[in-house]
Enzyme design. Structure first.
Site, PDB file in Angstrom:
ATOM      1  N   ARG A  67       0.831  -1.213   0.000  1.00  0.00           N
ATOM      2  CA  ARG A  67       0.000   0.000   0.000  1.00  0.00           C
ATOM      3  C   ARG A  67       0.864   1.261   0.000  1.00  0.00           C
ATOM      4  O   ARG A  67       0.411   2.336  -0.367  1.00  0.00           O
ATOM      5  CB  ARG A  67      -0.892   0.027   1.256  1.00  0.00           C
ATOM      6  CG  ARG A  67      -1.923  -1.060   1.343  1.00  0.00           C
ATOM      7  CD  ARG A  67      -3.167  -0.572   2.079  1.00  0.00           C
ATOM      8  NE  ARG A  67      -3.021  -0.513   3.522  1.00  0.00           N
ATOM      9  CZ  ARG A  67      -3.423  -1.468   4.363  1.00  0.00           C
ATOM     10  NH1 ARG A  67      -3.998  -2.545   3.881  1.00  0.00           N
ATOM     11  NH2 ARG A  67      -3.277  -1.337   5.655  1.00  0.00           N
ATOM     12  N   ARG A 114       9.573   6.449  -3.174  1.00  0.00           N
ATOM     13  CA  ARG A 114       9.740   7.423  -4.262  1.00  0.00           C
ATOM     14  C   ARG A 114      11.175   7.930  -4.325  1.00  0.00           C
ATOM     15  O   ARG A 114      11.771   8.254  -3.304  1.00  0.00           O
ATOM     16  CB  ARG A 114       8.806   8.616  -4.046  1.00  0.00           C
ATOM     17  CG  ARG A 114       7.345   8.220  -4.015  1.00  0.00           C
ATOM     18  CD  ARG A 114       6.476   9.351  -4.554  1.00  0.00           C
ATOM     19  NE  ARG A 114       5.070   8.998  -4.431  1.00  0.00           N
ATOM     20  CZ  ARG A 114       4.305   9.364  -3.417  1.00  0.00           C
ATOM     21  NH1 ARG A 114       4.796  10.127  -2.457  1.00  0.00           N
ATOM     22  NH2 ARG A 114       3.056   9.003  -3.371  1.00  0.00           N
TER      23      ARG A 114
HETATM   24  N1  UDP Z   1       3.709   1.079   8.200  1.00  0.00           N
HETATM   25  C1  UDP Z   1       4.898   1.100   8.880  1.00  0.00           C
HETATM   26  N2  UDP Z   1       5.414   2.296   9.280  1.00  0.00           N
HETATM   27  C2  UDP Z   1       4.784   3.474   9.064  1.00  0.00           C
HETATM   28  C3  UDP Z   1       3.550   3.455   8.379  1.00  0.00           C
HETATM   29  C4  UDP Z   1       3.039   2.234   7.955  1.00  0.00           C
HETATM   30  O1  UDP Z   1       5.485   0.055   9.126  1.00  0.00           O
HETATM   31  O2  UDP Z   1       5.303   4.516   9.476  1.00  0.00           O
HETATM   32  C5  UDP Z   1       3.165  -0.235   7.783  1.00  0.00           C
HETATM   33  C6  UDP Z   1       2.135  -0.772   8.779  1.00  0.00           C
HETATM   34  O3  UDP Z   1       2.294  -2.171   8.875  1.00  0.00           O
HETATM   35  C7  UDP Z   1       0.830  -0.434   8.113  1.00  0.00           C
HETATM   36  C8  UDP Z   1       1.178  -0.571   6.628  1.00  0.00           C
HETATM   37  O4  UDP Z   1       2.539  -0.111   6.526  1.00  0.00           O
HETATM   38  O5  UDP Z   1      -0.215  -1.303   8.502  1.00  0.00           O
HETATM   39  C9  UDP Z   1       0.290   0.220   5.680  1.00  0.00           C
HETATM   40  O6  UDP Z   1       0.386   1.582   6.008  1.00  0.00           O
HETATM   41  P1  UDP Z   1      -0.867   2.536   5.972  1.00  0.00           P
HETATM   42  O7  UDP Z   1      -0.436   3.908   6.248  1.00  0.00           O
HETATM   43  O8  UDP Z   1      -1.639   2.240   4.717  1.00  0.00           O
HETATM   44  O9  UDP Z   1      -1.641   2.000   7.254  1.00  0.00           O
HETATM   45  P2  UDP Z   1      -3.162   2.039   7.674  1.00  0.00           P
HETATM   46  O10 UDP Z   1      -3.870   3.074   6.867  1.00  0.00           O
HETATM   47  O11 UDP Z   1      -3.588   0.645   7.394  1.00  0.00           O
HETATM   48  O12 UDP Z   1      -3.100   2.365   9.133  1.00  0.00           O
END
Ligand code: UDP
Ligand code: FAD
Length: 382
Positions: A172, A176
């Site tokens: 997700r 970049r």
């Molecule tokens: N993630 C991470 N560090 C961050 C942000 C996200 O490890 O600083 C990981 C975390 O496992 C998360 C996933 O990347 O569930 C997807 O990120 P997103 O921001 O899409 O998380 P969500 O919206 O599901 O909270």
């Protein structure tokens, strides 16, 4: 016809509105004392700040019809999600971009140089087909960035090691090799000027729709309706008779501050030693407003117990097997369609929720107009 919507979130509101516009009679029930589901926003009485009560929500989509749909019910103001993260004693920019890479490695690389550096000196190119979150991170950014930004955060967020999680969770997030720090790459992004609850109130504002709050659905309620659209938890509909689908829940530790607490809306904390995953400072979601005071949430993640709000479906091997069994029950259930985030046990962004709600309502209307049978379960990819 008479339809019951269980849940006054986006799913129930959008489906209900489509039917009401075709002259059908809609009742929407929600066990909470407010509409809006998890997108609910409300102004804090003391500071005037618009608070995202169930966690930060940023609207982003590539779907033109969904974008024009939400703009019909709310005035969207430009908002770009620029997330920061604190790790190893410094503040970095997310998603991982050229600024993050140069700052982290103490370099001044240009895009091509950074790409070569990450690909040839950091990434583990022996991983050809990453399966787990950890492999995906090692393959695309390498151990150093993985350990600083993803490993600890993910252990806190999901309560397990990244080697046990699917690669899809990390996919997700982009990496970049330029200075673009927009968290999302969708064409349309913004924030509703008066909050999401106001927008959803607009969707529900139709003479054919009656909303009943503080009303928890039980199956007998469905008897007086032609069809039920259920956006509550799938396992809850069946009284958890096969067991509970696993969820992560969130605890928000609310605090106020006189002034600007952190200078941005979302600050993540990459290290496992910091017990929370992120701090949200709500007033920065409305940069067009001025507030002296500030409302912040420290966000903690843990396994959901029976009385907790289910936030993130876990969808690991064990849960998928149980989900399959509930889907089989759902498919046998007459006159009920399971919709939305909880009804289909998926992580759904708001735009996808609206898209699916519009498609579900339209398919249903087409089928009843053609006097064909509506296939009652919105098929959720496993
Ligand atoms: N993630 C991470 N560090 C961050 C942000 C996200 O490890 O600083 C990981 C975390 O496992 C998360 C996933 O990347 O569930 C997807 O990120 P997103 O921001 O899409 O998380 P969500 O919206 O599901 O909270
Ligand atoms: P919900 O909003 O969960 O609504 C379901 C409603 O059903 C609830 O109000 C509940 O009270 C009610 N209900 C349940 N059971 C019963 C019952 N038995 N009887 C009566 N009522 C019942 N999406 C984005 O696009 N951008 C973001 O930045 C974003 N951030 C998010 C952050 C977090 C922490 C979370 C958890 C989600 C985020 N989302 C985001 C996703 C967004 O919240 C969902 O897309 C949206 O809430 C789905 O709407 P829904 O109507 O399907 O479900």
């Amino acid at each position: 016809m008479r339809f019951l919507m269980v849940g006054a979130g986006l799913s129930g509101a959008v489906i209900g509105r489509e039917f009401a516009e075709q002259g059908h009679e809609i009742t929407v029930v929600d066990s909470r004392d407010h509409i809006g589901g998890n997108c609910h926003t409300e102004r804090d009485a003391d500071t005037g700040v618009m608070v995202h009560v169930y966690g930060p929500h940023i609207f982003h989509t590539d779907d033109e019809e969904v974008w024009s749909y939400v703009n019909r019910y709310a005035n969207f103001l430009p908002y770009k999600n620029r997330v920061k993260t604190t790790s190893q004693g410094q503040v970095y920019s997310l998603p991982v971009n050229l600024h993050t890479i140069n700052q982290f490695f103490g370099k001044t690389m240009r895009p091509d140089e950074a790409r070569v550096f990450i690909t040839e000196e950091q990434a583990d190119t022996s991983i050809t087909d990453p399966q787990s979150f950890e492999e995906q991170a090692m393959r695309f950014v390498g151990r150093d960035l993985y350990e600083a930004f993803f490993k600890g955060y993910t252990i806190k967020q999901w309560g397990c090691h990244p080697s046990e999680l699917p690669a899809s969770i990390l996919k997700r997030l982009p990496v970049r090799f330029n200075y673009d720090d927009n968290y999302f790459f969708h064409r349309f992004q913004g924030m509703p000027e008066n909050g999401y609850t106001d927008m959803i109130a607009g969707i529900l504002d139709h003479s054919g729709i009656t909303v009943k709050l503080n009303t928890t659905f039980d199956r007998s309620m469905g008897d007086v309706f032609d069809h039920v659209f259920y956006s509550g938890p799938l396992d809850g509909y069946f009284d958890y008779e096969l067991g509970r689908l696993g969820y992560r829940t969130l605890d928000f530790e609310r605090f106020t501050y006189d002034g600007d607490y952190q200078g941005c809306a979302v600050m993540n904390y990459g290290e496992e030693e910091v017990p929370y995953t992120r701090i949200t400072e709500h007033k920065h979601f409305a940069p067009w407003e001025t507030h002296e005071g500030s409302v912040c949430y420290r966000e903690f993640s843990r396994a959901a117990g029976p009385d907790d709000i289910p936030y993130y479906p876990i969808r690991q091997v064990k849960e998928k097997a149980l989900l399959g069994e509930y889907v089989a029950l759902a498919e046998k259930t007459q006159n009920v369609t399971f919709v939305g985030r909880l009804g289909t046990y998926r992580y759904l962004d708001m735009d996808v929720t609206i898209r699916e709600a519009l498609d579900t309502a339209r398919t249903f209307l087409d089928e009843i107009t053609a006097e064909r049978e509506f296939k009652p379960f919105y098929v959720a990819p496993m």
